[in-house]
Structures are given as structure tokens and as C-alpha cells.
Design a protein around this motif. Structure first.
Motif, PDB file in Angstrom:
ATOM      1  N   ASN A   1       0.282  -2.413  -2.109  1.00 51.31           N
ATOM      2  CA  ASN A   1       1.395  -1.548  -1.714  1.00 51.31           C
ATOM      3  C   ASN A   1       1.603  -1.720  -0.211  1.00 51.31           C
ATOM      4  OD1 ASN A   1       3.277   0.393  -1.135  1.00 51.31           O
ATOM      5  ND2 ASN A   1       2.061   2.125  -1.884  1.00 51.31           N
ATOM      6  N   PRO A   2       2.563  -2.551   0.201  1.00 52.91           N
ATOM      7  CA  PRO A   2       2.680  -2.923   1.617  1.00 52.91           C
ATOM      8  C   PRO A   2       2.944  -1.765   2.564  1.00 52.91           C
ATOM      9  CG  PRO A   2       3.964  -4.402   0.218  1.00 52.91           C
ATOM     10  CD  PRO A   2       3.532  -3.258  -0.642  1.00 52.91           C
ATOM     11  N   ARG A   3       3.449  -0.649   2.063  1.00 54.54           N
ATOM     12  CA  ARG A   3       3.845   0.443   2.964  1.00 54.54           C
ATOM     13  C   ARG A   3       2.708   0.887   3.868  1.00 54.54           C
ATOM     14  NH1 ARG A   3       8.014   4.258   2.481  1.00 54.54           N
ATOM     15  NH2 ARG A   3       7.725   6.117   3.784  1.00 54.54           N
TER      16      ARG A   3
ATOM     17  N   VAL B   1       2.836 -10.209   1.792  1.00 55.98           N
ATOM     18  CA  VAL B   1       2.727  -9.782   0.395  1.00 55.98           C
ATOM     19  C   VAL B   1       4.004  -9.063  -0.039  1.00 55.98           C
ATOM     20  CG1 VAL B   1       1.498  -8.252  -1.193  1.00 55.98           C
ATOM     21  CG2 VAL B   1       0.218  -9.646   0.437  1.00 55.98           C
ATOM     22  N   GLY B   2       4.512  -8.192   0.836  1.00 57.82           N
ATOM     23  CA  GLY B   2       5.712  -7.443   0.488  1.00 57.82           C
ATOM     24  C   GLY B   2       6.904  -8.338   0.230  1.00 57.82           C
ATOM     25  N   VAL B   3       7.091  -9.346   1.078  1.00 60.71           N
ATOM     26  CA  VAL B   3       8.213 -10.273   0.886  1.00 60.71           C
ATOM     27  C   VAL B   3       8.059 -11.046  -0.410  1.00 60.71           C
ATOM     28  CG1 VAL B   3       9.281 -12.383   1.769  1.00 60.71           C
ATOM     29  CG2 VAL B   3       8.784 -10.505   3.323  1.00 60.71           C
TER      30      VAL B   3
ATOM     31  N   ARG C   1      -3.161  -8.051  -9.041  1.00 60.98           N
ATOM     32  CA  ARG C   1      -3.242  -8.912  -7.877  1.00 60.98           C
ATOM     33  C   ARG C   1      -1.837  -9.160  -7.369  1.00 60.98           C
ATOM     34  NH1 ARG C   1      -8.604 -10.234  -6.154  1.00 60.98           N
ATOM     35  NH2 ARG C   1      -9.925 -10.079  -7.967  1.00 60.98           N
ATOM     36  N   PRO C   2      -1.647  -9.245  -6.076  1.00 55.16           N
ATOM     37  CA  PRO C   2      -0.317  -9.555  -5.581  1.00 55.16           C
ATOM     38  C   PRO C   2       0.034 -10.998  -5.840  1.00 55.16           C
ATOM     39  CG  PRO C   2      -1.880  -9.479  -3.771  1.00 55.16           C
ATOM     40  CD  PRO C   2      -2.616  -9.042  -4.986  1.00 55.16           C
TER      41      PRO C   2
END
Length: 555
Positions: free
Chosen positions: A404-406, A459-461, A550-551
Motif C-alpha cells: 500500500n504505497p500511501r 510499486v505504486g506506479v 506480492r506487488p
């Protein structure tokens, strides 16, 4: 087989370093290679994106039948290209001062020693990825490598700053060929079950090069100086000597795979030359305007003319891309409609800049103000690289921390802010006990935090986009990172001239760090306001079931 920029789903028993640079190669393939080696088909009908009207069918690439010895030898050559690209940037934190003295570069122009390479490098990543798709990655890699070696040799003999800046910019264009072509070639060479290891080793070479660049430059500084024997000139010659045998040999040693869309009939149209050069010109003029404005005043024509023209070109670029079909646009307009994509790409403008605006002044202060040898200055900055490396290992072992990139991004930005606060409190006491209290501690905390933010952004992108857009997403992120660093250095160069004394007057350095601190906090607030947590786009029910384990990472 998948293109190198397709996302890679990790099995429950495997992980890859999250710092690996995503592939800057646009892909039209809809096959994803898992690290267990099994090709996985994704049903595009479930993706929240538009299908190109004239998209031609892409046949999956099959790996070439090569011996294990040749495969890993090829990977060593590709990794060498990555090393050279990174060294061509990081080593110049050490060489900026000597080059400026040798070529009579004004203080406010010194950042162009670094940014002249970085700007063109970033601007041409997408183009060379497209060329690799349309024709073949081998000539892109080999001829780009050869041109880079030749240019490095020529640069080592240049007598003035103007020719230096021009050829450094051209060498950035040549250097930009290596990463996208390498990704294509790695996928063409290795079997599906070998790709995870190959991409991991390739990415680790880039991280290692970033850490060792200033150390190598520090050792080269021991070469006796004088005229054409200056250390920075020998660094370029060493690069040329290192590059040329492998670059020429790659013409014969590397196999020749076809591009992912080599069967396309409208190749020149798909290159999107207009979009590429409007983006390049816009980026160069924007950075030039900011540099001149910060140095000579914001009301001068030197700032207003390039700055305003830059925004005209940037707006034109997005207008141009919007009118092209997705398969012809170098940056499809549908990319920006993906949730959180624009927020994360904008955040990328901050990340590399944090390291740039503390590395360059610290090295210059250690060498110029405190008369330390370059290698000592490089060693003093090494803890930042080690701290970032430790964070990378931890996040590799526990990838759920960035699922969770936040929160990792928010924590990372706070860490970067704390590092800058500690730097500003040093009041110039950056050697002796002051080094350990302010520089070492601030560097360790700040670098760790920014690496966490970088990993979360990465990871978020890559988890926000569907698989077939992973290459474009990775390329845009790289452009954002590189341009952000160049802009940060350009603004800092002006702030370092606010008061007399340049770097010798610590109040100038402190002002630049206060600006970066405010910038960091602005990014933090903006990210918390505009980021919207949500599930990533998935391409199948199976993907949806595995989401969160897993991302998805794209190399």
C-alpha cells in the motif's frame, strides 16, 4: 514471451529488489512472465483501458537457444552498459568542481556539467524503447554503446565549456539507448524461468554503480593533474577504454532478435518524432530558464523567454499525443486516466532531486572549503548509499511493506524532511564531531526515507497500470525522476549565489536546503490530499485473488 517491460508477478517464494528501474520500453504484448517461468495470459477485455483501433497482432518472442555461459556473459555486457550510464551521472558530483575550473564555467552554470547529460538521457528513453520495438534492440544497444565510447574520448580533449556541454548532451542521447535495448535483449536471450534472476542481477548492477560512482571518481582524482592530464579527462578516457572493446564486440557477440512490433507497416509514424522532440525541447528550455532565472533574476529575458517557450512546447506535446492513436503515440493519453498515476509520476519529480541537492554541495564543501581529497569526500557520502541499500534489502525481504504505497511514501517523505532539517542545523560544522552529529545522521535518516518513498512510488506506479502498459509507465517514471533531479540542481545553483561567497558562505547552502525542505513538505501534503487508495487494475480473476500477496514489479 513477454516483452521486458511486462509486469512480473512474484510467486509466494520469490521477490526482487524494489529499486530496479522499470523498463523504458513501450510494450504491446499481453503475456506476463512469472518468476516461476510460466507465461500467463491476461484477458484485456477486463482492463479499464481503451484498445487501439488499429493495433496489429504481436507474436510472442521466443528465447534464443544459447549456452548458459553465453547468456550470462551477455548479461555482464548489458550490466556494463548500465554501470556506464549511472557512472556518467554520479561520478560528476566529484568532478563538477575540477571541470568548472578547467573550462572556466561560471558557478551558476556548474549544474550543467551534470544536467546536460541527464536531460537528454531522460528525454530519449521512450524513443529508443520504441526503436527497439520497431526494428531490433541489438543495433540500438551496440551502436549507441559505440557512439557513447567515441564521445567520451572526444570529450576528454575538449578545450571549452560550450563544446563540453553540447557533446555531453549528445552523449546523453547515446547513453539512453542502453537501458531500453538491454531489457529487450534480456527477454530475448533468457528462458522464462531465468528472467527473474537475470533482471534482479541487472538491477543490482545499477544500484551498485550508483554507490561506487563517486568512489571511483575519488580514486581517479589521484591521477596527477595538469593540462590534458587532468583527472576528469582521464575519467572520460577510462570510460572510453572500458566501453569500446565490449561495444564493438557486441556487434558480433549479441544475437539479433526482432523487435516486439517489428512487423508493423507504419514504423516511421509510430516513432512519433514530433512528440519526442517537442518533449526534449520543452524539458531543455524549462531547465535552462530556471537556471538563468535563479542566477540572474526572474524578470530578465534570459528566464522569461526559455521558460515561456518551454511551457508552450510541453502543452503542445500533450495536445499532440492526445490526437494520435495509442499505438502511434509515444505517451498514450489513456495513461493519465489511470487512478493515481499522475500523482505518483508528479511525486517522482522530487525523489532524485533530494540526493542531488545534498550530494553536490557537501562534496564541494569537503573539497573546496575544507581542502579534503576527493576520495575522502566520497567516503563521507557513502553512508547515504549504504542506508539506501539496507532499506532496499529490507523491502526486498518484506515486500508487503510497500503493497500500500500511501504509508511508505508518507513515512519516506517525513524521513527526507528530517534529514534536511539536520543538514541545516549543522551551520557549516560538517567535519569532525559535526559530521557525525549532522551529516552522518541526517544522511542516514534522509536517504533511508527517500529510498522508502522511491520504492513506494515505484510499486505504486507499476501496480496502478495494466500489464501491457508497464513499459510506458516505467519509462515515464524514469523521465520524471531524471527531470526532477535536473530541475532541483538548476534551482539550487541560483540559490547558492544569493549571498557573496557561493559555497564558501554556508548561508547560501542553507537557503537551498530550506527550499528543498519546503518542497518536500509540499509534496507530502499534496500526496496525502490527492492520492486515492484503491485496487490496482487486474486482468483476470486469478490476478485479483493474488493481489496483496506480492506487488507486481516491472524491471
Amino acid at each position: 514471451m513477454s516483452s521486458p517491460d511486462s509486469s512480473t508477478r512474484l510467486s509466494p517464494t520469490e521477490s526482487v529488489p524494489t529499486q530496479v528501474i522499470p523498463s523504458p520500453v513501450p510494450s504491446l504484448s499481453d503475456t506476463v512472465i512469472g518468476l516461476n517461468g510460466a507465461p500467463e495470459k491476461h484477458d484485456k477485455t477486463s482492463l479499464p483501458v481503451e484498445e487501439p483501433l488499429n493495433q496489429q497482432k504481436v507474436e510472442a518472442e521466443r528465447p534464443m537457444k544459447l549456452s548458459q555461459r553465453k547468456k550470462w556473459s551477455l548479461l555482464a555486457v548489458f550490466s556494463l552498459g548500465f554501470f556506464v550510464d549511472v557512472w556518467s551521472y554520479s561520478a560528476f558530483f566529484i568532478f563538477t568542481g575540477p571541470i568548472s575550473e578547467s573550462l572556466d564555467i561560471l558557478f551558476e552554470q556548474q549544474t550543467w556539467v551534470i544536467t546536460s547529460y541527464a536531460v537528454t538521457f531522460a528525454a530519449f528513453l521512450l524513443l529508443w524503447g520504441r526503436v527497439s520495438d520497431l526494428w531490433s534492440a541489438k543495433p540500438v544497444f551496440s551502436y549507441g554503446f559505440i557512439v557513447l565510447g567515441i564521445l567520451d574520448l572526444i570529450i576528454s580533449f575538449l578545450p571549452d565549456k560550450y563544446s563540453f556541454f553540447v557533446l555531453r548532451a549528445i552523449s546523453g542521447i547515446a547513453g539512453a539507448t542502453l537501458i531500453p535495448a538491454s531489457f529487450r535483449l534480456i527477454v530475448a536471450v533468457f528462458e522464462p524461468h531465468e528472467l527473474g534472476k537475470a533482471f534482479t542481477l541487472y538491477g543490482m548492477s545499477g544500484a551498485l554503480a550508483n554507490t561506487t560512482g563517486i568512489i571511483i571518481a575519488g580514486f581517479v582524482e589521484y591521477i596527477p593533474n595538469g593540462g590534458q592530464g587532468e583527472a576528469w579527462r582521464w575519467f572520460f578516457r577510462i570510460l572510453a577504454i572500458l566501453i569500446m572493446p565490449f561495444a564493438i564486440g557486441s556487434l558480433y557477440f549479441i544475437p539479433t532478435p526482432k523487435g516486439a512490433i517489428a512487423q508493423a507497416d507504419d514504423k516511421w509514424k509510430r516513432l512519433d518524432i514530433v512528440g519526442t522532440f517537442s518533449m526534449l525541447a520543452g524539458i531543455v528550455l524549462l531547465i535552462l530558464g530556471l537556471t538563468l532565472g535563479a542566477s540572474y533574476g526572474w524578470k530578465k529575458a534570459g528566464f522569461l523567454a526559455p521558460f515561456l517557450i518551454a511551457w508552450v512546447l510541453i502543452v503542445f506535446f500533450f495536445f499532440w499525443e492526445a490526437r494520435l492513436s495509442d499505438e502511434c503515440a509515444i505517451l498514450p493519453s489513456k495513461t493519465w486516466r489511470i487512478p493515481n498515476f499522475a500523482v505518483l509520476i508528479t511525486l517522482g519529480l522530487f525523489i532524485y532531486g533530494w540526493w542531488s541537492v545534498n550530494f553536490l554541495p557537501f562534496v564541494e564543501i569537503f573539497v573546496r572549503v575544507h581542502n579534503e581529497r576527493a576520495i575522502i569526500a566520497a567516503v563521507r557520502m557513502l553512508p547515504q548509499g549504504i542506508a539506501a541499500g539496507v532499506v532496499t534489502v529490507v523491502l526486498t525481504l518484506y515486500p508487503k511493506l510497500t503493497s500500500n504505497p500511501r504509508w511508505p511514501i508518507s513515512v519516506g517523505l517525513i524521513g527526507g524532511a528530517i534529514g534536511l532539517i539536520l543538514f541545516t542545523q549543522s551551520e557549516g560544522d560538517v567535519v569532525g564531531s559535526g559530521y557525525w552529529r549532522w551529516v552522518f545522521t541526517g544522511g542516514a535518516i534522509g536517504s533511508s526515507g527517500v529510498m522508502i518513498a522511491f520504492t513506494g512510488t515505484n510499486v505504486g506506479v507499476m501496480t496502478s497500470v495494466p500489464p501491457e502498459m508497464a513499459g510506458v509507465a516505467g519509462a515515464v517514471l524514469q523521465v520524471s525522476l531524471q527531470v526532477g533531479s535536473a530541475v532541483a540542481l538548476s534551482i539550487q545553483s541560483g540559490l547558492l549565489t544569493i549571498n557573496p561567497g557561493n559555497l564558501e558562505n554556508f548561508s547560501n547552502v542553507k537557503a537551498s536546503w530550506y527550499f528543498e525542505l519546503g518542497w518536500t513538505l509540499l509534496w507530502l501534503v499534496g500526496f496525502l490530499v490527492f492520492y486515492r487508495p484503491g485496487k490496482r487494475p487486474v486482468s483476470s480473476a486469478e490476478d485479483g485473488a493474488e493481489q496483496g500477496e506480492r506487488p507486481i514489479m516491472a524491471h
